[in-house]
Design a protein around this motif. Structure first.
Motif, PDB file in Angstrom:
ATOM      1  N   LEU A 299       0.847  -1.184   0.000  1.00 20.61           N
ATOM      2  CA  LEU A 299       0.000   0.000   0.000  1.00 20.61           C
ATOM      3  C   LEU A 299       0.889   1.243   0.000  1.00 20.61           C
ATOM      4  CD1 LEU A 299      -2.899   0.487   2.539  1.00 20.61           C
ATOM      5  CD2 LEU A 299      -1.150   2.226   2.312  1.00 20.61           C
TER       6      LEU A 299
ATOM      7  N   ILE B 178       0.965   5.502   0.119  1.00 20.85           N
ATOM      8  CA  ILE B 178       0.134   6.648   0.503  1.00 20.85           C
ATOM      9  C   ILE B 178       0.861   7.924   0.120  1.00 20.85           C
ATOM     10  CG2 ILE B 178       1.023   6.325   2.865  1.00 20.85           C
ATOM     11  CD1 ILE B 178      -2.237   8.128   2.387  1.00 20.85           C
ATOM     12  N   LEU B 179       0.158   8.837  -0.522  1.00 12.43           N
ATOM     13  CA  LEU B 179       0.695  10.173  -0.750  1.00 12.43           C
ATOM     14  C   LEU B 179       0.010  11.102   0.238  1.00 12.43           C
ATOM     15  CD1 LEU B 179       2.541  11.951  -2.530  1.00 12.43           C
ATOM     16  CD2 LEU B 179       0.497  12.595  -3.768  1.00 12.43           C
ATOM     17  N   PRO B 180       0.713  11.475   1.339  1.00 13.50           N
ATOM     18  CA  PRO B 180       0.081  12.338   2.346  1.00 13.50           C
ATOM     19  C   PRO B 180      -0.079  13.749   1.803  1.00 13.50           C
ATOM     20  CG  PRO B 180       2.139  11.358   3.135  1.00 13.50           C
ATOM     21  CD  PRO B 180       2.095  11.168   1.665  1.00 13.50           C
TER      22      PRO B 180
ATOM     23  N   CYS C  95       5.491   7.291  -5.176  1.00 10.45           N
ATOM     24  CA  CYS C  95       4.492   6.290  -4.790  1.00 10.45           C
ATOM     25  C   CYS C  95       4.406   5.168  -5.815  1.00 10.45           C
ATOM     26  CB  CYS C  95       3.120   6.945  -4.631  1.00 10.45           C
ATOM     27  SG  CYS C  95       3.025   8.009  -3.198  1.00 10.45           S
TER      28      CYS C  95
ATOM     29  N   PRO D  34       4.679  11.414   7.855  1.00 12.92           N
ATOM     30  CA  PRO D  34       3.672  10.606   7.150  1.00 12.92           C
ATOM     31  C   PRO D  34       4.264   9.846   5.960  1.00 12.92           C
ATOM     32  CG  PRO D  34       2.828  12.808   7.569  1.00 12.92           C
ATOM     33  CD  PRO D  34       4.267  12.825   7.956  1.00 12.92           C
ATOM     34  N   MET D  35       5.065  10.538   5.150  1.00 12.52           N
ATOM     35  CA  MET D  35       5.646   9.887   3.979  1.00 12.52           C
ATOM     36  C   MET D  35       6.639   8.809   4.418  1.00 12.52           C
ATOM     37  SD  MET D  35       5.268  10.177   0.695  1.00 12.52           S
ATOM     38  CE  MET D  35       6.007   9.362  -0.713  1.00 12.52           C
TER      39      MET D  35
ATOM     40  N   GLY E  84       4.739   5.885   5.383  1.00 16.63           N
ATOM     41  CA  GLY E  84       4.213   5.301   4.157  1.00 16.63           C
ATOM     42  C   GLY E  84       5.251   4.472   3.427  1.00 16.63           C
ATOM     43  N   LEU E  85       6.516   4.869   3.548  1.00 19.76           N
ATOM     44  CA  LEU E  85       7.591   4.137   2.879  1.00 19.76           C
ATOM     45  C   LEU E  85       8.185   3.065   3.784  1.00 19.76           C
ATOM     46  CD1 LEU E  85       9.318   7.079   0.996  1.00 19.76           C
ATOM     47  CD2 LEU E  85       8.147   5.148  -0.040  1.00 19.76           C
TER      48      LEU E  85
END
Lengths: 277, 342
Positions: A78, A80-82, A152, B235-236, B239-240
């Motif tokens: 998954l 995500i682009l915050p 992403c 956050p990024m 996410g990574l």
């Protein structure tokens, strides 16, 4: 259903955003979350991407509670682009896109051919290959946003979540980005879920729309089912006409101004008032 | 593809290419060798390079040998270790705090080390001097732990760390002043230490400083890609696939040990940890795996250069290296402030 939220309670410290929210992101489709400011759509997306731990309920990814999975493992399934991103200093576009390979790489060791391939593909797909040697902090907002998308994409996941990805983009690039996401969905079957502000972009690109208000899922369905005068009035306090896009046949939301346009009087100079040249 | 020489102007949008980067590494290494060789000849007494070579090859008389082996060489090794430690820890801190104007000082490391060092010197004068670096190291680490704990609210943010750090620094500064005023008769040695000096450092200091640096530097380089990802915002980074808080804690830990070790050995060398990463970023770009080694190299050059200058300007009087780095560093810092203020 690979990704879903089951009765989650979402809060920042003491501020409750949602009490009992359930969402099921349909596989291999493009879903769009809409809702007024403060409706919790971004917060909901964050919890789906494990960026926010729900105070109650749970988020399931492939049947397992997302909070119980290693974050690196999630990052391989998954992306995500915050909404809030820090642009790093003196990092080239190509290097930044390489960061997208982070969850697939070990601490030491050379990149694999697949890493290279994915980075090149991400650069090509987002039309940023020509910028590869430029520093990201020197790019325009629109170019930068496309590079973030490339990061992403390089992550090579089936699920792609994006929090208002079209912010900062002019209409041309908004369409280009959404076209790209539609193509990824169509050709590669990627599941895409994003927060958008523009009803007509949502109508044009979404297979499925979630409408949120005050932390609750008000309604969901196809654009035609959801984007109605009724929804617009109750959820957004908007008077609208719903037309039909002549090309796609999808609904077209036309907001109406609250007061009728004033009848313009022919301009005349008021005696004694200062005139501007 | 032709190699573009990286332009020094901040407007350069194109990154230095790999070959150019390699050349900068070579240049830094070459320069370090030259400065080191020159530094060997700078002493309170005239010391021609031929004599140094004789001493190094064991053909010199006793006095000359002692001068080179017991004073010049440990001092230079210490400059290397301290400079590399400060440069690398600055690079890590700027990445963790996500602010190009950050340095380990932001977390109160320097002042914290100063307090405990002074405490030992002034209040427990019976303590052997060799324990001074240990005390300073403990002080720097302790203050950072306190700052981290105070900034923690189910996680930390860079800005909260920086603000708490500034407050802690101010507290430590107040304690330093108090100690200096309370014990005015014994402060001379402390003042020199506070100003940042390599005066009179021996193999003993080398032995307690170098291991820290040798252990921590590779760790920092190995953390490179994780720190890169951390630089994109929490956050990024999550996410990574990074556990943001855990990675931040680890990076701060390593940076603080590096910085405290350096401060413990040489006192306050202002601006080195702030400026070295900047210069390095201009030369080789911002990716941590390439930036950190260059920041360490620039740190070595700055420190060694400052110490050599300090010894050579008006022998036998020595100017503390920390004063020289401050004189060079302050204007550069102002220039950076103006540039980032755009």
């Amino acid at each position: 259903m690979r990704l879903s939220a089951e009765g989650v309670e979402l809060r920042y410290d003491r501020k409750v955003v949602a009490r009992n929210l359930s969402l099921e992101i349909p596989d291999n489709q493009v879903s769009v979350l809409i809702g007024p400011n403060g409706s919790g759509k971004s917060t909901a997306l964050k919890s789906l991407a494990r960026l926010l731990r729900p105070a109650g309920g749970r988020v399931l990814l492939d049947g397992a509670s997302i909070q119980s999975l290693p974050t690196k493992e999630i990052a391989r399934r998954l992306a995500i682009l915050p909404q809030v991103l820090t642009t790093p200093e003196a990092i080239t576009v190509e290097d930044l896109v390489w960061f997208g390979r982070h969850p697939h790489r070990r601490t030491v060791g050379a990149p694999s051919p697949q890493d290279r391939e994915m980075v090149e593909w991400a650069l090509r797909s987002t039309d940023t290959a020509a910028l590869r040697d430029q520093y990201v902090d020197q790019l325009s907002g629109g170019q930068r946003q496309r590079v973030w998308i490339a990061v992403c994409l390089a992550q090579q996941t089936d699920l792609l979540l994006l929090d208002e990805p079209t912010t900062f983009l002019d209409v041309t690039y908004q369409l280009e980005l959404l076209d790209l996401l539609a193509r990824l969905n169509g050709e590669e079957g990627k599941t895409i879920a994003m927060v958008l502000h523009d009803f007509n972009m949502a109508a044009e690109y979404a297979d499925h729309i979630f409408v949120l208000a005050a932390g609750e899922l008000v309604c969901q369905g196809t654009p035609r089912e959801v984007l109605t005068k009724e929804t617009m009035r109750t959820v957004f306090s908007l008077d609208v006409e719903i037309g039909v896009n002549p090309r796609s046949g999808r609904p077209l939301v036309i907001p109406l101004r609250r007061r009728p346009a004033p009848h313009r009087v022919a301009r005349q100079t008021v005696p004694g008032s200062p005139t501007r040249s | 593809m032709t190699a573009l020489a990286p332009s020094p102007s901040p407007a350069s949008a194109v990154a230095p290419r790999r070959t150019a980067r390699g050349r900068w590494y070579l240049a830094a290494a070459g320069l370090a060798v030259v400065v080191t060789a020159y530094s060997l000849t700078v002493s309170s007494v005239p010391l021609p390079f031929g004599d140094v070579l004789d001493a190094l090859t064991g053909r010199a008389d006793d006095a000359l040998s002692r001068l080179v082996w017991d004073y010049q060489i440990p001092r230079i090794i210490l400059c290397w270790a301290v400079g590399a430690g400060l440069g690398a820890s600055g690079a890590v801190m700027q990445s963790v705090i996500r602010n190009p104007l950050a340095s380990p000082d932001v977390l109160g490391v320097t002042r914290g080390a100063g307090v405990t060092a002074l405490f030992v010197v002034l209040i427990l004068p019976a303590t052997p001097l060799s324990l001074l670096p240990v005390a300073a190291l403990a002080g720097g680490v302790a203050v950072t732990v306190v700052v981290y704990a105070l900034a923690y609210r189910g996680g930390t943010t860079p800005i909260r760390l920086a603000l708490v750090g500034v407050a802690a620094s101010a507290c430590c500064e107040a304690m330093i002043r108090f100690l200096l005023m309370r014990y005015p008769q014994d402060v001379n040695g402390s003042l020199i230490w506070l100003a940042g000096s390599f005066f009179g450092r021996t193999w003993q200091t080398v032995a307690i400083t170098v291991p820290w640096v040798v252990v921590c530097l590779p760790v920092v380089v190995l953390l490179g890609r994780r720190l890169d990802v951390m630089g994109l915002g929490d956050p990024m980074a999550v996410g990574l696939g990074e556990r943001a808080e855990g990675t931040r804690r680890l990076a701060i830990g390593v940076a603080v040990v590096l910085a405290s070790g350096a401060v413990a050995a040489a006192g306050t060398l202002s601006f080195v940890s702030l400026i070295a990463p900047h210069i390095a970023r201009r030369l080789v770009g911002g990716r941590m795996a390439t930036l950190t080694p260059m920041a360490a190299a620039v740190g070595v050059l700055l420190t060694l250069g400052a110490d050599t200058l300090g010894r050579g300007i008006s022998p036998p009087l020595e100017i503390p290296a920390g004063l020289i780095t401050a004189v060079i560093g302050a204007p550069y810092f102002l220039y950076l402030l103006m540039r980032t203020g755009r």
